[in-house]
Design a protein around this motif. Sequence first.
Motif, PDB file in Angstrom:
ATOM      1  N   ALA A  31      39.069  54.669 -17.126  1.00 57.37           N
ATOM      2  CA  ALA A  31      40.310  54.148 -16.544  1.00 57.37           C
ATOM      3  C   ALA A  31      40.262  54.061 -15.016  1.00 57.37           C
ATOM      4  N   LEU A  32      39.279  54.683 -14.376  1.00 62.49           N
ATOM      5  CA  LEU A  32      39.202  54.698 -12.915  1.00 62.49           C
ATOM      6  C   LEU A  32      38.500  53.446 -12.395  1.00 62.49           C
ATOM      7  N   THR A  33      39.172  52.332 -12.471  1.00 58.01           N
ATOM      8  CA  THR A  33      38.561  51.054 -12.104  1.00 58.01           C
ATOM      9  C   THR A  33      38.305  50.941 -10.602  1.00 58.01           C
ATOM     10  N   ALA A  34      39.114  51.584  -9.759  1.00 62.04           N
ATOM     11  CA  ALA A  34      38.880  51.526  -8.317  1.00 62.04           C
ATOM     12  C   ALA A  34      37.564  52.216  -7.967  1.00 62.04           C
ATOM     13  N   GLY A  35      37.286  53.340  -8.593  1.00 63.49           N
ATOM     14  CA  GLY A  35      36.010  54.025  -8.363  1.00 63.49           C
ATOM     15  C   GLY A  35      34.838  53.192  -8.842  1.00 63.49           C
ATOM     16  N   GLN A  36      35.001  52.548  -9.980  1.00 66.19           N
ATOM     17  CA  GLN A  36      33.939  51.684 -10.481  1.00 66.19           C
ATOM     18  C   GLN A  36      33.683  50.525  -9.520  1.00 66.19           C
ATOM     19  N   ASP A  71      44.666  69.286 -19.993  1.00 66.94           N
ATOM     20  CA  ASP A  71      45.758  69.312 -20.969  1.00 66.94           C
ATOM     21  C   ASP A  71      45.249  69.119 -22.396  1.00 66.94           C
ATOM     22  N   GLY A  72      43.922  68.981 -22.563  1.00 73.66           N
ATOM     23  CA  GLY A  72      43.334  68.837 -23.885  1.00 73.66           C
ATOM     24  C   GLY A  72      43.222  67.413 -24.394  1.00 73.66           C
ATOM     25  N   ASN A  73      43.518  66.419 -23.555  1.00 79.50           N
ATOM     26  CA  ASN A  73      43.407  65.018 -23.961  1.00 79.50           C
ATOM     27  C   ASN A  73      41.984  64.512 -23.765  1.00 79.50           C
ATOM     28  N   LEU A  74      41.500  63.714 -24.697  1.00 83.26           N
ATOM     29  CA  LEU A  74      40.153  63.150 -24.629  1.00 83.26           C
ATOM     30  C   LEU A  74      40.174  61.792 -23.930  1.00 83.26           C
ATOM     31  N   HIS A  75      39.092  61.529 -23.161  1.00 88.60           N
ATOM     32  CA  HIS A  75      38.984  60.282 -22.392  1.00 88.60           C
ATOM     33  C   HIS A  75      37.564  59.747 -22.478  1.00 88.60           C
ATOM     34  N   ASP A  76      37.441  58.422 -22.426  1.00 95.71           N
ATOM     35  CA  ASP A  76      36.134  57.779 -22.337  1.00 95.71           C
ATOM     36  C   ASP A  76      35.617  57.915 -20.913  1.00 95.71           C
ATOM     37  N   ILE A  77      34.302  58.030 -20.769  1.00 98.29           N
ATOM     38  CA  ILE A  77      33.708  58.008 -19.438  1.00 98.29           C
ATOM     39  C   ILE A  77      32.720  56.859 -19.342  1.00 98.29           C
ATOM     40  N   VAL A  78      32.560  56.377 -18.133  1.00 93.43           N
ATOM     41  CA  VAL A  78      31.599  55.332 -17.804  1.00 93.43           C
ATOM     42  C   VAL A  78      30.498  55.991 -16.980  1.00 93.43           C
ATOM     43  N   ILE A  79      29.266  55.646 -17.278  1.00 90.91           N
ATOM     44  CA  ILE A  79      28.122  56.130 -16.506  1.00 90.91           C
ATOM     45  C   ILE A  79      27.551  54.935 -15.749  1.00 90.91           C
ATOM     46  N   SER A 119      41.963  53.022   1.999  1.00 90.87           N
ATOM     47  CA  SER A 119      41.730  52.902   3.436  1.00 90.87           C
ATOM     48  C   SER A 119      40.272  52.565   3.746  1.00 90.87           C
ATOM     49  N   GLY A 120      39.436  52.507   2.711  1.00 93.36           N
ATOM     50  CA  GLY A 120      38.008  52.304   2.912  1.00 93.36           C
ATOM     51  C   GLY A 120      37.222  53.606   2.936  1.00 93.36           C
ATOM     52  N   LEU A 121      37.928  54.737   2.917  1.00 92.62           N
ATOM     53  CA  LEU A 121      37.242  56.031   2.982  1.00 92.62           C
ATOM     54  C   LEU A 121      36.354  56.258   1.768  1.00 92.62           C
ATOM     55  N   GLY A 122      36.793  55.862   0.589  1.00 93.77           N
ATOM     56  CA  GLY A 122      35.974  56.028  -0.608  1.00 93.77           C
ATOM     57  C   GLY A 122      34.628  55.338  -0.478  1.00 93.77           C
ATOM     58  N   MET A 123      34.608  54.151   0.108  1.00101.94           N
ATOM     59  CA  MET A 123      33.359  53.408   0.302  1.00101.94           C
ATOM     60  C   MET A 123      32.435  54.141   1.276  1.00101.94           C
ATOM     61  N   SER A 166      30.161  49.681  -7.785  1.00103.96           N
ATOM     62  CA  SER A 166      29.614  48.340  -8.068  1.00103.96           C
ATOM     63  C   SER A 166      29.264  47.641  -6.765  1.00103.96           C
ATOM     64  N   HIS A 167      30.136  47.765  -5.777  1.00103.57           N
ATOM     65  CA  HIS A 167      29.896  47.145  -4.466  1.00103.57           C
ATOM     66  C   HIS A 167      28.624  47.688  -3.814  1.00103.57           C
ATOM     67  N   LEU A 168      28.296  48.929  -4.117  1.00104.79           N
ATOM     68  CA  LEU A 168      27.091  49.544  -3.555  1.00104.79           C
ATOM     69  C   LEU A 168      25.849  49.279  -4.402  1.00104.79           C
ATOM     70  N   GLY A 169      25.976  48.456  -5.437  1.00104.77           N
ATOM     71  CA  GLY A 169      24.815  48.089  -6.243  1.00104.77           C
ATOM     72  C   GLY A 169      24.659  48.865  -7.529  1.00104.77           C
ATOM     73  N   PHE A 170      25.621  49.695  -7.876  1.00105.69           N
ATOM     74  CA  PHE A 170      25.566  50.442  -9.136  1.00105.69           C
ATOM     75  C   PHE A 170      25.931  49.510 -10.292  1.00105.69           C
TER      76      PHE A 170
END
Length: 182
Positions: A140-145, A167-175, A111-115, A149-153
């Motif tokens: 995996a959170l491409t919408a957040g990225q 649940d004990g599953n490992l995930h990659d993170i993006v900084i 809805s644009g709220l995240g932005m 990115s739109h804000l210059g990150f």
Amino acid sequence: MSQRIEAVGSVALKDGRTVTIRPLMEQDRAALSNFGLGLPKNDLLYLEDDFQNPEIITRLINANAAENWRQVVAVTDDGSIVAYSGALRLPGWSYHVANIRLIVDRGWRRSGLGMFMAQAIVDAARELGAAKVTVEMLAALTAGQAIFSHLGFAVEGQLARHAIDRDGNLHDIVIMSAFVRV
């Protein structure tokens, strides 16, 4: 930073709904708890803070006046919280850096709220005195990225199997990071 968005106050979203974006306050305790209780299990797996734990809610509410921490929420007309963001300025040699967090209720996504919330928390971090702002999220959170990115990150790095869900599953993170003062 690219686009400037009015960060605090009433905002109209792409879908016609409106919310008020403002700092978290003491009287938001029940609404923040309800926000956490309403999050789907998939969201809860990946959050750094357990928004369904009453002790965490108390800690967040008590931190609303902390010197190095700012929290911003999106509130509907009926007082419900539909998004939460926080900025914490880091200690020591990273005192000029603030790390931010952001979560939007599933029914309010796209809805644009995240932005709006991202811009609001970046502004709050700048007001804290941060020169650099970072955000960590699952790769995996491409919408957040896309929002940041739109804000210059820009992506500074990716850490393999760095996050573990409830649940004990490992995930990659993006900084990702952006300089908000030069």
